[in-house]
Structures are given as C-alpha cells and as structure tokens.
Write a protein that holds these residues in place. Structure first.
Motif, PDB file in Angstrom:
ATOM      1  N   GLY A 108      59.123  51.568  37.201  1.00 20.37           N
ATOM      2  CA  GLY A 108      59.598  52.825  37.781  1.00 20.37           C
ATOM      3  C   GLY A 108      58.474  53.808  38.065  1.00 20.37           C
ATOM      4  N   ASN A 109      57.269  53.498  37.649  1.00 29.25           N
ATOM      5  CA  ASN A 109      56.114  54.367  37.879  1.00 29.25           C
ATOM      6  C   ASN A 109      55.552  54.094  39.275  1.00 29.25           C
ATOM      7  N   ASP A 110      55.032  55.125  39.935  1.00 25.99           N
ATOM      8  CA  ASP A 110      54.461  54.922  41.270  1.00 25.99           C
ATOM      9  C   ASP A 110      52.936  54.952  41.245  1.00 25.99           C
ATOM     10  N   GLN A 111      52.348  54.904  40.053  1.00 32.73           N
ATOM     11  CA  GLN A 111      50.904  54.899  39.921  1.00 32.73           C
ATOM     12  C   GLN A 111      50.438  53.482  39.616  1.00 32.73           C
ATOM     13  N   VAL A 112      49.263  53.115  40.133  1.00 28.72           N
ATOM     14  CA  VAL A 112      48.747  51.754  39.997  1.00 28.72           C
ATOM     15  C   VAL A 112      48.008  51.595  38.671  1.00 28.72           C
ATOM     16  N   PHE A 113      48.485  50.632  37.870  1.00 27.32           N
ATOM     17  CA  PHE A 113      47.840  50.240  36.633  1.00 27.32           C
ATOM     18  C   PHE A 113      47.815  48.718  36.579  1.00 27.32           C
ATOM     19  N   PHE A 114      47.272  48.168  35.493  1.00 23.37           N
ATOM     20  CA  PHE A 114      47.240  46.725  35.302  1.00 23.37           C
ATOM     21  C   PHE A 114      48.665  46.169  35.386  1.00 23.37           C
ATOM     22  N   GLY A 115      48.840  45.085  36.128  1.00 22.06           N
ATOM     23  CA  GLY A 115      50.137  44.441  36.262  1.00 22.06           C
ATOM     24  C   GLY A 115      50.952  44.912  37.455  1.00 22.06           C
ATOM     25  N   ALA A 116      50.449  45.916  38.170  1.00 23.81           N
ATOM     26  CA  ALA A 116      51.196  46.450  39.316  1.00 23.81           C
ATOM     27  C   ALA A 116      51.168  45.479  40.490  1.00 23.81           C
ATOM     28  N   THR A 117      52.268  45.465  41.226  1.00 22.95           N
ATOM     29  CA  THR A 117      52.303  44.787  42.516  1.00 22.95           C
ATOM     30  C   THR A 117      52.202  45.888  43.550  1.00 22.95           C
ATOM     31  N   VAL A 118      51.163  45.823  44.369  1.00 23.31           N
ATOM     32  CA  VAL A 118      50.847  46.902  45.296  1.00 23.31           C
ATOM     33  C   VAL A 118      50.872  46.375  46.724  1.00 23.31           C
ATOM     34  N   THR A 119      51.586  47.100  47.581  1.00 20.08           N
ATOM     35  CA  THR A 119      51.540  46.819  49.012  1.00 20.08           C
ATOM     36  C   THR A 119      50.731  47.933  49.641  1.00 20.08           C
ATOM     37  N   TYR A 120      49.707  47.557  50.381  1.00 24.04           N
ATOM     38  CA  TYR A 120      48.861  48.553  51.048  1.00 24.04           C
ATOM     39  C   TYR A 120      48.616  48.132  52.485  1.00 24.04           C
ATOM     40  N   ALA A 121      48.261  49.109  53.296  1.00 22.33           N
ATOM     41  CA  ALA A 121      47.993  48.857  54.710  1.00 22.33           C
ATOM     42  C   ALA A 121      46.565  49.263  55.018  1.00 22.33           C
ATOM     43  N   LYS A 122      45.917  48.440  55.826  1.00 19.86           N
ATOM     44  CA  LYS A 122      44.588  48.788  56.310  1.00 19.86           C
ATOM     45  C   LYS A 122      44.754  49.719  57.497  1.00 19.86           C
ATOM     46  N   ARG A 123      43.672  50.267  57.961  1.00 20.95           N
ATOM     47  CA  ARG A 123      43.704  51.216  59.074  1.00 20.95           C
ATOM     48  C   ARG A 123      44.319  50.596  60.335  1.00 20.95           C
ATOM     49  N   ASP A 124      44.103  49.285  60.548  1.00 21.67           N
ATOM     50  CA  ASP A 124      44.634  48.617  61.739  1.00 21.67           C
ATOM     51  C   ASP A 124      46.115  48.254  61.597  1.00 21.67           C
ATOM     52  N   GLY A 125      46.730  48.618  60.469  1.00 21.07           N
ATOM     53  CA  GLY A 125      48.159  48.368  60.255  1.00 21.07           C
ATOM     54  C   GLY A 125      48.455  47.077  59.517  1.00 21.07           C
ATOM     55  N   GLU A 126      47.451  46.269  59.280  1.00 21.46           N
ATOM     56  CA  GLU A 126      47.639  45.006  58.571  1.00 21.46           C
ATOM     57  C   GLU A 126      48.014  45.296  57.118  1.00 21.46           C
TER      58      GLU A 126
END
Length: 187
Positions: A108-126
């Motif tokens: 339920g936390n929105d901060q990245v720590f060990f064990g997090a699954t993170v979706t991120y986007a690069k500048r080109d949208g990838e």
C-alpha cells in the motif's frame, strides 16, 4: 605461500563465487526476500539430501573397481563431489549472511524500497516493470534486478509520480515512476 607454487585446484574454494554470482558489497547486508531465501534453502537441502549421497555411492562403487587413475566414473565423481561441496559452502555462507526482508510490510506504500515492483517510463515513452530483489535472486530476463544495480539505487526512496535521473554510460536518462506495488501480506 607464494601463488606461483599453488596448484590450480588448491585455491581456497570459499572465496570463489560461482559464475554470475555477484559479491556482497563490503559493509552491506545480503538482503533477500523470503521467496529467495526459501529457494536457496531448497537447493541446499537438495544438494545435501539427494545429489551428494548419490554421487558418493557412485564414487564408492567406482573406487571398488580398482585402478582409479583411469577410472572415468571415479574421476568424474570426485570432481562432481568437489563442485557440490563448493556449492554447499557457498549457499551456507549466503544463508548465514542473509537478511530476510519481507516486502509485504510496505504493501500500500507508494515509495520505492527493497522488494518493490516498479513501473517506470523513459523519456521516449518506453515503459519497464522491474522488481527490486536480493543479489542472489536477480534475473533480468524476468524483470528482477538486484538492489545494488544502478537502476534500483536510483529508484529507491522515490515515489509514484517522481522523476529521477539515472546515470548511464551513455549519459543521464530521466525515468518517471508510474506505479509502485508490493505483494499483499500473507495471513
């Protein structure tokens, strides 16, 4: 003793890491998820309870056949026993140094720590989705990156919606964090 007088096979096996196994950074802990710890434990028990006893039987049988210098079963078996023993020592050391961290405590936390699954986007949208795991669990092909990797270190402590700067050999790259999730706690 000078290294020039040491046979190749006489090196200290405890210091040898298996191919592809990253060393634990000096002064840091060997963080690992409960799933990763269980996987290491299962492999260790498999080696101790199943594989090693089978190889010992083969070596014992081969040794009883006489001339060991040209006995392929004996020579291969002894080599396999050394490999198994080296792996057992490595896994035992890693388990002793392991700091098991349950990522579900951040559910339920929105901060990245060990064990997090993170979706991120690069500048080109990838877009990319990664899970930050221990150094003994990483598997880039499955999106699992070690907590010591540059991308994991860059993302750690950032929050959903933040933009962070990842320094790469090709220059700085902006990453926008789209989603952060953790596994739900098990009852």
């Amino acid at each position: 003793m000078n290294k020039a007088f040491v046979k190749e096979g006489d090196q200290d096996d405890d210091d040898d890491l298996p191919p592809g196994a990253p060393p634990i950074p000096p002064g840091s802990k060997n963080y690992i998820t409960p799933v990763g710890y269980q996987r290491i434990k299962d492999e260790l028990l498999q080696l101790i309870d199943v594989e090693r006893p089978e190889v010992v039987k083969v070596v014992h049988w081969a040794a009883s056949n006489g001339d060991r210098s040209e006995n392929g079963d004996y020579i291969y078996g002894k080599r396999r026993l050394r490999e198994i023993d080296r792996r057992i020592r490595f896994l035992t050391k890693r388990m002793d140094l392991a700091e098991v961290v349950d990522p579900s405590i951040h559910h339920g936390n929105d901060q990245v720590f060990f064990g997090a699954t993170v979706t991120y986007a690069k500048r080109d949208g990838e877009e990319h989705t990664i899970t930050i795991v221990g150094i003994d669990e990483f598997d880039p092909l499955k999106g699992k990156v070690s907590w010591i990797s540059p991308v994991a270190r860059t993302l750690t402590k950032a929050r959903e919606g933040d933009t962070v700067l990842l320094h790469t050999p090709n220059g700085a790259e902006e990453l926008e964090i789209l989603e952060v999730s953790y596994p739900a706690p098990t009852p």
